[in-house]
Enzyme design. Structure first.
Site, PDB file in Angstrom:
ATOM      1  N   ARG A  55      18.629 -20.515 -38.257  1.00 14.41           N
ATOM      2  CA  ARG A  55      19.537 -19.477 -38.833  1.00 14.41           C
ATOM      3  C   ARG A  55      19.228 -18.200 -38.647  1.00 14.41           C
ATOM      4  O   ARG A  55      20.014 -17.386 -38.469  1.00 14.41           O
ATOM      5  CB  ARG A  55      19.170 -19.725 -40.566  1.00 14.41           C
ATOM      6  N   THR A  56      17.654 -17.841 -38.581  1.00 15.75           N
ATOM      7  CA  THR A  56      17.376 -16.514 -38.413  1.00 15.75           C
ATOM      8  C   THR A  56      17.624 -15.923 -36.962  1.00 15.75           C
ATOM      9  O   THR A  56      18.214 -15.001 -36.820  1.00 15.75           O
ATOM     10  CB  THR A  56      15.866 -16.252 -38.524  1.00 15.75           C
ATOM     11  N   LYS A  83      -2.601 -16.472 -26.812  1.00 14.34           N
ATOM     12  CA  LYS A  83      -1.650 -15.732 -27.694  1.00 14.34           C
ATOM     13  C   LYS A  83      -1.682 -14.198 -27.355  1.00 14.34           C
ATOM     14  O   LYS A  83      -0.748 -13.556 -27.354  1.00 14.34           O
ATOM     15  CB  LYS A  83      -1.929 -15.863 -29.101  1.00 14.34           C
ATOM     16  N   ARG A 105       9.602 -13.356 -33.821  1.00 20.44           N
ATOM     17  CA  ARG A 105       9.176 -14.425 -34.856  1.00 20.44           C
ATOM     18  C   ARG A 105       8.038 -14.894 -34.337  1.00 20.44           C
ATOM     19  O   ARG A 105       7.865 -15.325 -33.154  1.00 20.44           O
ATOM     20  CB  ARG A 105      10.079 -15.523 -35.261  1.00 20.44           C
ATOM     21  N   HIS A 135       8.614 -12.207 -44.175  1.00 19.24           N
ATOM     22  CA  HIS A 135       9.969 -12.291 -43.631  1.00 19.24           C
ATOM     23  C   HIS A 135      10.976 -11.436 -44.221  1.00 19.24           C
ATOM     24  O   HIS A 135      11.500 -12.030 -45.185  1.00 19.24           O
ATOM     25  CB  HIS A 135      10.333 -13.846 -43.820  1.00 19.24           C
TER      26      HIS A 135
HETATM   27  C1  NCD Z   1      12.246 -19.747 -43.494  1.00 20.61           C
HETATM   28  C2  NCD Z   1      11.137 -19.485 -42.512  1.00 20.61           C
HETATM   29  O1  NCD Z   1      11.203 -19.940 -41.416  1.00 20.61           O
HETATM   30  O2  NCD Z   1      10.429 -18.679 -43.100  1.00 20.61           O
HETATM   31  N1  NCD Z   1      13.515 -19.949 -43.113  1.00 20.61           N
HETATM   32  C3  NCD Z   1      14.221 -19.160 -42.600  1.00 20.61           C
HETATM   33  O3  NCD Z   1      13.918 -18.065 -42.292  1.00 20.61           O
HETATM   34  N2  NCD Z   1      15.614 -19.483 -42.988  1.00 20.61           N
HETATM   35  C4  NCD Z   1      11.704 -20.940 -44.558  1.00 20.61           C
HETATM   36  C5  NCD Z   1      11.216 -22.353 -44.030  1.00 20.61           C
HETATM   37  O4  NCD Z   1      10.938 -22.346 -42.755  1.00 20.61           O
HETATM   38  O5  NCD Z   1      11.035 -23.101 -44.833  1.00 20.61           O
END
Ligand code: NCD
Length: 326
Positions: A55-56, A83, A105, A135
């Site tokens: 999604r993100t 890293k 991310r 987030h």
């Molecule tokens: C979340 C994340 O990655 O922090 N999901 C997201 O960004 N839509 C929550 C999760 O992974 O459970």
């Protein structure tokens, strides 16, 4: 607005409202046949994802593209470099390519902060999820969704009763939501087994409870969190069944909710564990809408951080609200 968006705490009330209002204007673009604005033409947005995401990542990509930015997707997972070095070398490469914004991310909490304060890059850094830390754009899209459903789409969220349920310990979504919702005036209660609450949670600006059933009748929003098995090195609860029994939102528990109460989940869901399929697919669920709203909110964040660009007609390509550009 600050130059970077690393934490929900970077946003004061005027900043948060500006993002939500801008997102509301930009959401109108999604309903047009041509969904694109020329606002960020010539700007480069890099999506730097060291951790899995559906999604993100797609949402940031769609947001940048709808604003006409050039988008580079960098799936950094699998790098064999250690890293610290990896992040620095990658950052220097991005800088050489002229990145105006880096959306990152990373599994390490603090990685976006390191990128923003290192001096390696000149562009804006947006935290798209760092470890178990924060987030912020998820919290913004959640607030946007709550505002649409429960506050008439305007203003803050003063007095809203929000319960956030589940694996708070591993959830960057919970932390960012608590911070942003406090700024917006909502009242937040975290509900989790004691083993899935972080050390020091009593210092967070919210209440904490172990009892889901007693919190549901007064809630305006119930936000379920994913049980993050991939981050668990030990047994935090006896069994999945036991977890669901005490902390899962099923059809019977849903009956305790007020008629207007909405059910949220950031995704990905463990259907049958923290949320029953019937609840996820019920009319109360705004889970799919959260994803849609994510694009508008991320467009607003990129637009406000990058400042837009002047077009030849003197406008900046952003819709005009009541006769004044946003
Ligand atoms: C979340 C994340 O990655 O922090 N999901 C997201 O960004 N839509 C929550 C999760 O992974 O459970």
């Amino acid at each position: 607005m600050k130059r970077h968006l690393l934490s929900a705490a970077d946003l004061d009330l005027p900043d948060a409202l500006l993002i939500l209002d801008t997102a509301a204007e930009l959401a109108a673009v999604a309903d047009r046949p041509v969904k694109k604005l020329p606002t960020l033409r010539g700007r480069t947005v890099v999506n730097l994802f060291f951790e899995d995401s559906t999604r993100t990542r797609i949402s940031f990509e769609a947001a940048a593209k709808r604003l006409s930015a050039d988008v580079i997707n960098f799936a950094a997972k699998g790098s064999s470099v250690s890293k610290g070095e990896s992040l620095k070398d990658t950052a220097l490469t991005l800088e050489a390519m002229g990145a105006d914004a880096v959306v990152i991310r990373h599994s390490a909490s603090g990685a976006p902060h390191r990128l923003a304060t290192s001096g390696w890059i000149r562009g804006s850094v947006v935290n798209a999820g760092d470890g178990t830390h924060e987030h912020p754009t998820q919290a913004l899209l959640d607030a946007f969704t709550m505002r649409r459903h429960l506050a008439g789409g305007v203003g803050d969220l003063a007095g809203l009763d929000v319960v956030i349920v589940g694996d708070v310990l591993h959830s960057r979504v919970a932390r960012s939501n608590v911070l942003l919702l406090r700024t917006l005036g909502a009242k937040v209660t975290l509900i989790a087994p004691p083993t899935l609450l972080p050390v020091g949670v009593e210092l967070w600006p919210c209440s904490v409870s172990y009892d889901l059933d007693s919190s549901l009748p007064t809630a305006d929003v119930v936000m379920m969190l994913r049980v993050q098995r991939e981050r668990m090195s030990a047994a935090y609860f006896p069994s999945a069944r036991e977890y669901s029994r005490r902390y899962g939102l099923d059809v019977n528990r849903m009956k305790l909710l007020q008629p207007h109460t909405i059910v949220m989940h950031p995704g990905p869901m463990n259907r049958g564990m923290e949320i029953a399929a019937e609840v996820a697919d019920s009319p109360r669920s705004v889970i799919v809408e959260q994803v849609t709203n994510g694009v508008s909110v991320r467009m607003a964040v990129l637009y406000l951080l990058l400042g837009g660009s002047e077009l030849s007609d003197g406008s900046n390509g952003v819709p005009v609200s009541e006769g004044r550009p946003l």
